[in-house]
Each structure stands twice: as structure tokens, then as C-alpha cells.
Design an enzyme around this catalytic site. Sequence first.
Site, PDB file in Angstrom:
ATOM      1  N   ARG A 139       0.817  -1.211   0.000  1.00  0.00           N
ATOM      2  CA  ARG A 139       0.000   0.000   0.000  1.00  0.00           C
ATOM      3  C   ARG A 139       0.855   1.266   0.000  1.00  0.00           C
ATOM      4  NH1 ARG A 139      -1.788   1.653   4.359  1.00  0.00           N
ATOM      5  NH2 ARG A 139      -2.174  -0.404   5.259  1.00  0.00           N
ATOM      6  N   TYR A 160     -14.904  19.554 -15.754  1.00  0.00           N
ATOM      7  CA  TYR A 160     -15.367  18.187 -15.508  1.00  0.00           C
ATOM      8  C   TYR A 160     -16.361  18.193 -14.344  1.00  0.00           C
ATOM      9  CZ  TYR A 160     -15.233  13.145 -15.054  1.00  0.00           C
ATOM     10  OH  TYR A 160     -15.592  11.828 -15.010  1.00  0.00           O
ATOM     11  N   ASP A 215      -6.157  21.049 -13.942  1.00  0.00           N
ATOM     12  CA  ASP A 215      -6.540  19.742 -14.483  1.00  0.00           C
ATOM     13  C   ASP A 215      -6.057  19.705 -15.933  1.00  0.00           C
ATOM     14  OD1 ASP A 215      -7.855  17.557 -15.676  1.00  0.00           O
ATOM     15  OD2 ASP A 215      -9.518  17.668 -14.251  1.00  0.00           O
ATOM     16  N   LYS A 253      -7.435   8.787 -19.947  1.00  0.00           N
ATOM     17  CA  LYS A 253      -7.706   9.331 -21.279  1.00  0.00           C
ATOM     18  C   LYS A 253      -6.463   9.145 -22.152  1.00  0.00           C
ATOM     19  CE  LYS A 253     -11.424  10.375 -19.019  1.00  0.00           C
ATOM     20  NZ  LYS A 253     -11.560  11.613 -18.273  1.00  0.00           N
TER      21      LYS A 253
HETATM   22  C1  LIG Z   1     -12.150  11.970 -16.985  1.00  0.00           C
HETATM   23  C2  LIG Z   1     -11.756  13.226 -16.303  1.00  0.00           C
HETATM   24  C3  LIG Z   1     -11.549  13.263 -14.926  1.00  0.00           C
HETATM   25  C4  LIG Z   1     -11.785  12.052 -14.038  1.00  0.00           C
HETATM   26  O1  LIG Z   1     -10.898  11.040 -14.322  1.00  0.00           O
HETATM   27  P1  LIG Z   1     -11.189   9.460 -14.013  1.00  0.00           P
HETATM   28  O2  LIG Z   1      -9.929   8.813 -14.402  1.00  0.00           O
HETATM   29  O3  LIG Z   1     -12.374   9.076 -14.864  1.00  0.00           O
HETATM   30  O4  LIG Z   1     -11.505   9.365 -12.566  1.00  0.00           O
HETATM   31  C5  LIG Z   1     -11.133  14.451 -14.366  1.00  0.00           C
HETATM   32  N1  LIG Z   1     -10.948  15.566 -15.112  1.00  0.00           N
HETATM   33  C6  LIG Z   1     -11.155  15.565 -16.432  1.00  0.00           C
HETATM   34  C7  LIG Z   1     -10.931  16.820 -17.207  1.00  0.00           C
HETATM   35  C8  LIG Z   1     -11.559  14.406 -17.078  1.00  0.00           C
HETATM   36  O5  LIG Z   1     -11.785  14.422 -18.397  1.00  0.00           O
END
Ligand SMILES: *Cc1c(COP(=O)(O)O)cnc(C)c1O
Length: 353
Positions: A42, A94, A158, A183
Site C-alpha cells: 500500500r 469536468y 486539471d 484518457k
Molecule cells: C475523466 C476526467 C476526470 C476524471 O478522471 P477518471 O480517471 O475518470 O476518474 C477528471 N478531469 C477531467 C478533465 C476528465 O476528463
Amino acid sequence: MSEWGDGTRVVHSVSAAAGEPFMAGPVFASAYHLGGSDTYGRSHNPTWRALEAALGELDGGEAVLFPSGMAAISTLLGVVLAPGDTVVVPADGYYLSRTLVAGMPVNVVEAPTVGPYPSFDGVRLVLLESPSNPGLDVCDIAALAARAHAAGALVAVDNTTATPLGQRPLALGADIVVSSDTKAVAGHSDVLLGHVSTVDQELAERVRSARTVGGAIPGPFEAWLAHRGLGTLDLRLARQAQNAAALHEALKVRPEVSGLRWPGAPEDPAFEVAARQMRRFGGVLTFVLRDAAAVASFLERSRLVAASTSFGGLHTTLDRRAQWGDPVPEGLVRLSAGCEDTADLVADVLRSL
Ligand SMILES: *Cc1c(COP(=O)(O)O)cnc(C)c1O
């Protein structure tokens, strides 16, 4: 490594010595003999560390890996925000970031990505998202970071839509990067993962320790898969951006399409700031069809565009955002251009309109 181009950097993001595998490996699953610095699965894992080193090098900071983008964002906010603090979040970013802060004992101020932004006096953290998902608006990260720092606030960006090759928020003055590597970074629609990067080593240590205590840890195999995917990020982004540019060119004259956005197009309202602060553009476009039925029949006719709520993968995907509650028109779609041949994709999209 920073004197090299993007392709070289991601291909060599595993620093393999003679006798070791080219790509990240092997996958270390959990426990160890005591005696070395790794004690328990962990807290320590060599497979995470290999990917953290690679992502940290690309971001220009120290990276801490998480099992999803939301795990990265929620752990960061839990570390940085105390009850009663004020956080600024993107009104058009998001949606789960807004859901998350709405459930925390903090004051939330929403600002659209293009602004206007409120005064940052008394603010603890400014969360930016540029380009924003799904609207693809862009904000001037360096200018906002300077304003926030003058007011004593921290800035987190982000960077999911841009990726570490598309934009380096830490070099633009941000304190923290958060990213969903689900992504384009992992890029093959086969894994969920995320990370936090920062130049502040003490903050990185607090985030890492919150991961150990909270127990939301990345799976070693997921980390390995994402690291393997990272090796082709430069190639994939290049094809995706080429496809997005061709689709933008083809769609902008079509009467069925309105509100077309791609920050890489010179006529896009975001282009000027995007061209200044981004290193390259990605494959995500946004546009509006007449209504939900028009989107459904587009998807029915298309052979190459799949309905999917993720983006950044090899396949071209499309997501109608209003179905998830985004405050956008019923027919607004986010299209993530994949790595198909450009001519095939453009022909399929035009035929399906
Ligand atoms: C998809 C996404 C998230 C969340 O990510 P996960 O891996 O699905 O938890 C956060 N910010 C943006 C801009 C995203 O496109």
C-alpha cells in the site's frame, strides 16, 4: 532528458539498463521481504515508481500516481483544503470536480474557464481546467497563477485534455497538476488511472502519505499498462490532432453543425491563448447537432464513431454531454478523434451527418 523531442522522451520514459526490459516491467503485485526500502504494497511499489518517474519528468515535477483521475483530485483537495477554506472551481469543467467540492465543508466559488474570475483574496485553492472538458475553452494559466499567488492562493490545473506533452502547467507557474491518465496518457481505453504532480516536495509527500493512509492505491498492472501506452503518446497525439484538424476543416462549412470548437484552429476563440501556452493540440473537438435525435442518427449511420463517454483512445468516440447532466445544449457532443486514417474518418463523419 528535456533536451530531446517528445517522441524520444516518451519512448525512453523507461530508463532500462543492460539486462533490463525495454518497457516497464515486471509487474510487482504486492509484498516484499523486509530489508530494502520497500515495505508493504500500500505504501511502496516499484511498478508505480517507474510510471511516476516518467510522468514527473514530463510534467517537470514530482508525480504521485492514483487509481483514477478522481482519486487524484479528491486526495489533493483533501490534503490542501481545511474546513471553511474557499476553493475556486471551473463552472464549465469536468462535472465531478464540482460534485466533489459541493460535498466538502468548504466555500465554493464557480468561475467560467474564459472568466471573469473573482478576486482571489481569501482563496486557498484555484482549480483551473484548460482546455476545459467538454467546452474546450482555455484560460491564461500564467496570468491567473500570478494573480492567485499575489493573493496567497495555490493553483492546480486539471491537465487531462492537454496531456503532459500538450501543456506544462508547472512551467507556466501553477503549483499542482492533476490528470486523468485514463484518457490520452494511457490511451488505449483499457485502464483507469490518474496522477498529481507538483514541484513542492513537501506537498508531494503529503499527497503520497494521504494515498497510503486512505488506501486508494493504483493497481500495479494498471500502472504497467499505462506506462506501456505512454511510449506511443507522441505518435497517437500527432495522428489525433491531424484527424481533429481535418474534421474541423470539413465540419466548419456544414449547415448541420454549429458551435464547433477546437483550440488548434486559428479561427477558434481559444486559439490565441492556446497557441501561446500549449505545446501542441490534441484530438478533442466539440460541436452541436440539432438535438439528441440528430446525435442518435449520426451514431447509427457512422461505422467509425462509437458512443463512449471517455476520450483520448485509439478509437474515435463521441459523447452527448447533456445525457450526463452537463449544463450544455441537448445536441452538444464531444468528439475524440482517434488514430484511424484521416481520409476514412472524415469520409465516415461527413457521410453520417
Ligand atoms: C475523466 C476526467 C476526470 C476524471 O478522471 P477518471 O480517471 O475518470 O476518474 C477528471 N478531469 C477531467 C478533465 C476528465 O476528463
